[in-house]
Design an enzyme around this catalytic site. Structure first.
Site, short mmCIF file in Angstrom:
data_model
loop_
_atom_site.label_atom_id
_atom_site.label_comp_id
_atom_site.label_asym_id
_atom_site.label_seq_id
_atom_site.Cartn_x
_atom_site.Cartn_y
_atom_site.Cartn_z
N CYS A 96 0.89 -1.42 -0.15
CA CYS A 96 0.25 0.45 -0.12
C CYS A 96 0.71 0.73 -0.24
CB CYS A 96 -0.46 0.14 1.03
SG CYS A 96 -1.50 1.29 2.00
N CYS A 156 0.16 3.58 2.62
CA CYS A 156 0.98 2.97 4.17
C CYS A 156 2.16 3.38 4.56
CB CYS A 156 0.04 1.69 3.94
SG CYS A 156 -1.52 0.80 4.07
#
Length: 103
Positions: free
Chosen positions: A31, A34
Site C-alpha cells: 500500500c 501506508c
C-alpha cells in the site's frame, strides 16, 4: 518504547488491556499511502513513549483484527482508550492530525 507489532495473539494484552491510549496503524506492505504514513507512525511511537502505546497491524497477516475494527481501506489508524475506539482516521494524514487523535 519501541513500535509494537500487533497480532491476534498479543492484541488483547498489548492493546485492549493497556493502561495507556493505544494507536494502531492498519497497513499492508503493498500500500503506497501506508508507506507514506509508516515513518510518521514510527516518529509518534518514539515521541509518545510512556504516554501512549503505538503499533501496527499488517492486514494481510492479521485479517481478523482488521475485520474486527471494520477496516475497509488502508491505512486506517485507530486510537483505543480502555479497549474502546475513541478515534479513527482512514487514509494518509499529516503527523499533527494523528497526534491530535491521542488527545
Amino acid at each position: 518504547m519501541a513500535l509494537i507489532t500487533f497480532t491476534k495473539a498479543n492484541f488483547e494484552e498489548e492493546a485492549l488491556n493497556a493502561d495507556l491510549p493505544v494507536m494502531v496503524d492498519f497497513w499492508a506492505p503493498w500500500c503506497g499511502p501506508c508507506r507514506m504514513v509508516s515513518p510518521i507512525i514510527d516518529e509518534i511511537a518514539e515521541e509518545t513513549a510512556g504516554i501512549a502505546r503505538v503499533g501496527k497491524v499488517n492486514v494481510d497477516e492479521e485479517p481478523e483484527l482488521a475485520q474486527t475494527f471494520g477496516v475497509m481501506s488502508i491505512p486506517t489508524v485507530v486510537v483505543l482508550k480502555g479497549g474502546q475506539v475513541v478515534a479513527k482516521a482512514v487514509g494518509a494524514r499529516p503527523k499533527q492530525a494523528f497526534l491530535d487523535m491521542l488527545k
